[in-house]
Design an enzyme around this catalytic site. Sequence first.
Site, mmCIF file in Angstrom:
data_model
loop_
_atom_site.group_PDB
_atom_site.id
_atom_site.type_symbol
_atom_site.label_atom_id
_atom_site.label_comp_id
_atom_site.label_asym_id
_atom_site.label_seq_id
_atom_site.Cartn_x
_atom_site.Cartn_y
_atom_site.Cartn_z
ATOM 1 N N GLY A 197 0.802 -1.213 0.000
ATOM 2 C CA GLY A 197 0.000 0.000 0.000
ATOM 3 C C GLY A 197 0.831 1.257 0.000
ATOM 4 O O GLY A 197 0.374 2.315 -0.460
ATOM 5 N N GLU A 222 2.560 -8.380 -2.005
ATOM 6 C CA GLU A 222 1.309 -9.013 -1.569
ATOM 7 C C GLU A 222 1.233 -10.499 -1.918
ATOM 8 O O GLU A 222 0.539 -11.254 -1.233
ATOM 9 C CB GLU A 222 0.119 -8.279 -2.181
ATOM 10 C CG GLU A 222 -0.125 -6.884 -1.623
ATOM 11 C CD GLU A 222 0.625 -5.789 -2.347
ATOM 12 O OE1 GLU A 222 0.316 -4.607 -2.115
ATOM 13 O OE2 GLU A 222 1.542 -6.115 -3.152
#
Length: 265
Positions: free
Chosen positions: A116, A139
């Site tokens: 993020g 991720e």
Amino acid sequence: MGESRDRTETVLVHDDGAIRTVTVNRPDKLNALNAATLAALQAAFDAAADDSSVRVLVLTGAGPKAFVAGADIAEMADLSAARGHEFSLAGQRLMRRIETLPKPVIARINGFALGGGLELAMACHLRVAADSARLGQPEIGLGLIPGFGGTQRLLRLAGRAAALELCLLGAPIDAARAQQFGIVNRVVPAEALDAEIKAIAAQLSRSAPLALRGTLEAVIAGGECAIDEGLRFESAQFALLFASQDMREGTRAFLERRKPEFRGE
């Protein structure tokens, strides 16, 4: 607006003239993005968009280690699919808010920009990184994909090959390689980062606000449409600026061999 000194606040805001610095303030968590931090950032950028005294924004992270090291995994771990969808949409709304802000936003990447955090940096208009920074979309190691726009902005910034490498392999890259990919604009020694950011922000703060806005809108719109439509949008923005006092001031200053004084009018 002075800087908030409350260490419990997840986002701090500080004004230096027309330059506003927004700092993610969770250094003990490497500035990880939880729901509260996303909401605080959304509010900070909404406020900046409506504040005529702000011409430029700098986005950074507190502490020496991280810009933003990712989303808050502890908060994500127990989310249902429905809640995960809501979390993704909240992150995407924030990134889109930053990307479409009518004022330039500079990412000051002082350390880790992962997950993020990289998605947050890519939503900014300019990215300046310390040579010690590390950037990536890890991720895949969590059994996830980027959810705040990473797949789409990496594709647009760096191309398919780089986007797939970062998202499929998940390994962080150094700032120099990120610059080669086109993910960051400039890489400077860590000790020179603040001076570089200050110089860029100062230059932008002296520029014509309406022309900055027109440039941002034209580039963002053009990246999302066919070239003929983008050209029509550019021409319309160009024409509108002929009705501005700033355009008259800029041309007069050029002809009179002096520096212009733009007022955003």
